[in-house]
Design a protein around this motif. Structure first.
Motif, mmCIF file in Angstrom:
data_model
loop_
_atom_site.group_PDB
_atom_site.id
_atom_site.type_symbol
_atom_site.label_atom_id
_atom_site.label_comp_id
_atom_site.label_asym_id
_atom_site.label_seq_id
_atom_site.Cartn_x
_atom_site.Cartn_y
_atom_site.Cartn_z
ATOM 1 N N GLN A 69 0.830 -1.206 0.000
ATOM 2 C CA GLN A 69 0.000 0.000 0.000
ATOM 3 C C GLN A 69 0.861 1.250 0.000
ATOM 4 N N ASN A 70 2.029 1.150 0.608
ATOM 5 C CA ASN A 70 2.940 2.293 0.698
ATOM 6 C C ASN A 70 3.988 2.255 -0.407
ATOM 7 N N GLN A 71 3.585 1.832 -1.622
ATOM 8 C CA GLN A 71 4.553 1.720 -2.709
ATOM 9 C C GLN A 71 5.239 3.060 -2.955
ATOM 10 N N ARG A 72 6.566 3.028 -2.878
ATOM 11 C CA ARG A 72 7.355 4.256 -3.016
ATOM 12 C C ARG A 72 8.397 4.155 -4.123
ATOM 13 N N SER A 73 8.596 2.970 -4.637
ATOM 14 C CA SER A 73 9.661 2.752 -5.611
ATOM 15 C C SER A 73 9.111 2.040 -6.837
ATOM 16 N N THR A 74 9.687 2.332 -7.996
ATOM 17 C CA THR A 74 9.307 1.643 -9.225
ATOM 18 C C THR A 74 10.144 0.377 -9.434
ATOM 19 N N GLY A 75 11.020 0.083 -8.493
ATOM 20 C CA GLY A 75 11.809 -1.138 -8.578
ATOM 21 C C GLY A 75 10.944 -2.379 -8.433
ATOM 22 N N VAL A 76 11.465 -3.508 -8.914
ATOM 23 C CA VAL A 76 10.749 -4.787 -8.868
ATOM 24 C C VAL A 76 11.681 -5.865 -8.338
ATOM 25 N N GLN A 138 7.968 -5.544 -20.833
ATOM 26 C CA GLN A 138 7.025 -4.554 -20.313
ATOM 27 C C GLN A 138 7.641 -3.165 -20.199
ATOM 28 N N GLY A 139 8.937 -3.061 -20.466
ATOM 29 C CA GLY A 139 9.608 -1.769 -20.388
ATOM 30 C C GLY A 139 10.303 -1.511 -19.068
ATOM 31 N N ILE A 140 10.356 -2.503 -18.198
ATOM 32 C CA ILE A 140 11.071 -2.357 -16.929
ATOM 33 C C ILE A 140 12.555 -2.524 -17.201
ATOM 34 N N GLY A 141 13.357 -1.583 -16.772
ATOM 35 C CA GLY A 141 14.802 -1.663 -16.981
ATOM 36 C C GLY A 141 15.406 -2.801 -16.183
ATOM 37 N N ALA A 142 16.363 -3.508 -16.778
ATOM 38 C CA ALA A 142 17.012 -4.611 -16.071
ATOM 39 C C ALA A 142 17.639 -4.132 -14.767
ATOM 40 N N ASP A 143 18.177 -2.913 -14.779
ATOM 41 C CA ASP A 143 18.835 -2.406 -13.573
ATOM 42 C C ASP A 143 17.846 -1.924 -12.523
ATOM 43 N N GLN A 144 16.548 -2.035 -12.819
ATOM 44 C CA GLN A 144 15.520 -1.733 -11.826
ATOM 45 C C GLN A 144 14.921 -3.001 -11.225
ATOM 46 N N ILE A 145 15.512 -4.150 -11.591
ATOM 47 C CA ILE A 145 15.022 -5.443 -11.109
ATOM 48 C C ILE A 145 16.090 -6.100 -10.246
ATOM 49 N N VAL A 146 15.681 -6.593 -9.090
ATOM 50 C CA VAL A 146 16.530 -7.427 -8.246
ATOM 51 C C VAL A 146 15.941 -8.829 -8.260
ATOM 52 N N VAL A 147 16.776 -9.815 -8.474
ATOM 53 C CA VAL A 147 16.341 -11.210 -8.537
ATOM 54 C C VAL A 147 16.764 -11.915 -7.255
ATOM 55 N N GLY A 148 15.856 -12.708 -6.676
ATOM 56 C CA GLY A 148 16.205 -13.434 -5.464
ATOM 57 C C GLY A 148 15.442 -14.727 -5.339
ATOM 58 N N GLY A 149 15.890 -15.556 -4.405
ATOM 59 C CA GLY A 149 15.200 -16.811 -4.169
ATOM 60 C C GLY A 149 15.757 -17.511 -2.956
ATOM 61 N N ASP A 150 15.056 -18.554 -2.528
ATOM 62 C CA ASP A 150 15.507 -19.325 -1.379
ATOM 63 C C ASP A 150 15.672 -20.781 -1.779
ATOM 64 N N SER A 151 16.669 -21.437 -1.214
ATOM 65 C CA SER A 151 16.907 -22.865 -1.420
ATOM 66 C C SER A 151 16.977 -23.171 -2.917
ATOM 67 N N ALA A 152 16.095 -24.040 -3.439
ATOM 68 C CA ALA A 152 16.104 -24.321 -4.873
ATOM 69 C C ALA A 152 15.819 -23.065 -5.691
#
Length: 308
Positions: A69-76, A138-152
């Protein structure tokens, strides 16, 4: 280490670990985690979630989008759930992802990738690449995306980074992993030395689950085990793991390999915390601390959009 963490470890080692070891196949494991997630993991207030379709030339995949609800960033944040490539879903990990989304004031998108044994390697890997390509389309810049995951999911996140780096493609701003599985050949010393101290994962089932995912494929090939991939030129990586986990050496050696290849690495090894402890953010102070640290690290990445 908090009293809650000690109590959680006792419960996991005496109740949860034996239950997982006894579970009769993939469906039982899936049902078990799904039930537990509804009881144990609660999303923060003020979060919205919806299913969407990510589609591009490389494929089509459903994904769960979580928006604070408090979205403040266009990052993903492109977050990839764990579960030995066999169980787990965006739903089981949504509460943890939402806790991170709230801290960042940014969207988290969780692909519903295909699971083994119905869809073995490389299905999950293909789905994650399709999700990445669709976000860029979709036009999202690669440098605006952080990729993450857990375990597998950590294996898939690091695998995506390795593939993009090798292809000299545009890279995410950064990549992170909670207790990532980086070596499906299980060659790390901790896989044996921590078999008893490990709070959740059963060494006895590891071979069975691996076979469901890769079958006769060579486990130590870089496309399957990111520990053996070349990350030269990759963007920053953040890893955390508990010192009593059987996958502890997966993160230790991953951090060493990345550093040797010139990648900026932040590595946080914690004392006697269970596998992917941020899942327990509702009750565990160490889980909230780790999420706070990760959110701070993400905000410091050069490509991450400033808060409005």
């Amino acid at each position: 280490m908090s009293l809650r963490a000690r109590a959680l470890n006792i419960w996991l080692r005496t109740v949860e670990k034996p239950r997982r070891a006894r579970a009769a196949g993939p469906e039982a494991l899936r049902k078990m985690l799904d039930q537990q997630s509804r009881v144990l993991f609660r999303m923060p207030r003020g979060m919205q979630k919806r299913w969407l379709t990510l589609e591009e030339a490389s494929g089509r995949i459903e994904a769960l989008e979580i928006v604070p609800q408090n979205q403040r960033s266009t990052g993903v944040v492109l977050y990839i759930h764990g579960g030995a490539f066999v169980f787990g879903s965006p739903g089981t990990h949504a509460a943890m992802a939402a806790a991170l989304a709230k801290r960042l004031g940014a969207r988290v998108i969780m692909p519903k990738y295909r699971l083994a044994p119905e869809n073995p390697y490389p299905a999950a890997k293909e789905d994650i690449r399709a999700a990445w390509d669709a976000l860029l389309a979709q036009g999202i810049g690669a440098d605006q995306i952080v990729v993450g995951g857990d375990s597998a999911g950590g294996a898939l996140a690091l695998g995506l980074l390795a593939d993009l780096t090798a292809a000299k493609a545009t890279l995410p701003a950064a990549t992170f992993g909670f207790s990532p599985l980086t070596d499906l050949s299980y060659s790390g010393d901790s896989f044996k030395t921590n078999a008893r101290s490990e709070a959740i994962l059963s060494v006895a089932r590891a071979e069975e689950l691996r076979q469901m995912y890769i079958g006769a494929q060579p486990a130590a090939c870089p496309e399957i085990s990111p520990l053996f991939a070349d990350f030269t030129g990759a963007t920053p990586v953040w890893l955390t793991v508990g010192d009593t986990e059987i996958l502890c050496d997966d993160s230790r050696r991953m951090a060493q390999r990345l550093t040797a290849q010139g990648v900026e690495v932040t590595f946080d090894e914690r004392q006697d915390l269970p596998h992917v402890w941020p899942l327990f953010h509702n009750s565990l102070p160490e889980a909230r601390e780790t999420l706070d640290q990760l959110a701070g690290w993400i905000r410091r990445q050069p490509g991450w959009p400033a808060e409005s």
